[in-house]
Structure formats: structure tokens, C-alpha cells
Design a protein around this motif. Sequence first.
Motif, mmCIF file in Angstrom:
data_model
loop_
_atom_site.group_PDB
_atom_site.id
_atom_site.type_symbol
_atom_site.label_atom_id
_atom_site.label_comp_id
_atom_site.label_asym_id
_atom_site.label_seq_id
_atom_site.Cartn_x
_atom_site.Cartn_y
_atom_site.Cartn_z
ATOM 1 N N ASP A 28 0.838 -1.185 0.000
ATOM 2 C CA ASP A 28 0.000 0.000 0.000
ATOM 3 C C ASP A 28 0.887 1.254 0.000
ATOM 4 O O ASP A 28 2.097 1.175 0.142
ATOM 5 C CB ASP A 28 -0.907 0.002 1.229
ATOM 6 N N GLY A 58 -4.898 -3.045 0.163
ATOM 7 C CA GLY A 58 -4.520 -4.332 -0.396
ATOM 8 C C GLY A 58 -4.718 -4.498 -1.880
ATOM 9 O O GLY A 58 -4.527 -5.602 -2.409
ATOM 10 N N LYS A 61 -1.434 -5.364 -3.586
ATOM 11 C CA LYS A 61 -1.027 -6.707 -3.165
ATOM 12 C C LYS A 61 -1.768 -7.756 -3.971
ATOM 13 O O LYS A 61 -1.190 -8.760 -4.411
ATOM 14 C CB LYS A 61 -1.283 -6.900 -1.675
#
Length: 285
Positions: A28, A58, A61
Motif C-alpha cells: 500500500d 490491499g 497486493k
Amino acid sequence: MKTFPEIPDSPAGRQLVWYLERVSAGVDGSSEAELGSRCALNMVVRAPFPYPHEVQTGGWKRCSQSYGDFKVTCVEEVSDFHIAATLESASDKKFMVTCEVEDSEPHKITVLTRERILDFDVVSREATIADAAVLADIERRCPIVLGDGTTMTIERGDDYFAFTRLMDNFLVALGFVDGKPAGVNVAALHTVRVGGRDYRIHAFAHLRILPEHQKKGLWGAINRVFDEKYPEGSSDGSTAYPSVDNAAMLRGFAGAPRLEHASDSRTTSMHIARGAANRTAGHTA
């Protein structure tokens, strides 16, 4: 942070490097404002990319997980404003990532795509009535696996297209691996009224990939048929109804805004906002 010195320092190259750095880091720290400064309002996205609401929760990710560890193996600079890079992941998957930008400052991204590079021939086309038996056979050989271990097989008999007769704008796409039928997906475009306003929405259903051809990028190949019939701007969004027990499909919709859950505990309704309709697993395989 991983760097990419092999990518030229051009308007398109700089934007591609920004994207790959974000993806490789998978952390992030981005913001909606950053996306706004990098991405054109009508940006076409067919690659793992975070929704604005998840850039700090997220989103990157999730995108990083869809690539894994990777390296750039080849770069093609079409122009200062159009570049393509071949990536190879640690799991031996290969991708072609393409970035196009505006030809004037600040050179915002207009197109970002990722396409799986395969070692076998994968093609797809619109199915016809003549394909009915093949389509029914694929669905028969792809039972739905429920959470309790029960399987459900749909038998459409000789009239595969019966369910399409109440749809005025639909497409059945058939995919092939090395010339042999391997998968099918269905989309319909219809009008939905929400909050007193009409929206043109794609509904995707009946995705079936033969077990021996799963994880080969066939879903993305099939979906390209939909891109041809329903080009960018032809709809306001899309819906899909994957089983809540279907972990593979749900990973593809991770991060998508979820407006409601259906009353049936085994399905969930997901709406993907305009401009983000292509930020799904159809292009992350």
C-alpha cells in the motif's frame, strides 16, 4: 524496490515502469489522487489493476499476487507513446503487458493490457447452432462442485440454445486448445433500472472450462470474443454470479465493489463499475 532499467525512458515507458514497480512491490502507499494523475478518465484496463477504493487496502497486493515474482525479458517500443514488455514469472508463466499513453503532457495511461503468452494454440469464436452438441458436451463434462462435496451436472440435451431465447442481445463464445473444443462462456447485454436510472449491463454466466484445459489462459481467450462484439463503452458495467464456494472464481473478483448478496447462500451478485469492468480475472490468468 525492483527497478526496470531495460524499459526506455519514454512517456509510455515511464508509465509502464510505474505500474510494474507498484505491482512488484505489492504494498500500500498509493492513493486515489495518484491513480487520477496517472490514468486517463476513459482508460481501458485489461490487466490486474486496483480499484480506486482499494489502493490503500490491499489492491496492489492483489495485483502482485496475480503476477508473482517476475522479470522483463523483452521490450518492444512501438512509439514514444506505446510500449509492450514481455514478462516471465517464477512459475514459468509468460505475459505481454502493453501500455499506451496520451501524446501530450502529462501522458496519462489510456490503455493497459496483459495477455498470457501460451506455448499452444488457443483460439475462440462465437458459437452457432451447429455447435450445440459440442457446447452441451462441455457443460456435461464440467459439473459444478458445491461446498459440501456435492456435484451438480447440467444436461441441456439437444437444444443447448433454449436458455438464450429470452435474451435479445447475447453471445455464446467457444474456445479451442490446439483445435479441440475446450471451453465456453456466455454473455448477455440488457437494461437494468437502478435508482430510477437505466444502465446497460453485461451478465456473464455458464463459464465452463474442461478440467484438462484449466489454468491455460483459456478464459481470457474466450473473453476476447466478447470484447469484439461489445467494445469499450457499449455497457455501463457487468454482473456475474459465481458460487461462494468457488474459490478460483472469487479470486478473480477480489476487490470488485459488491453491491448485494443474493438470498441463495451459494451465490453472490457482484457489480463492476464502468471503467473497471475489465479489471477482473478474465485477464489475470
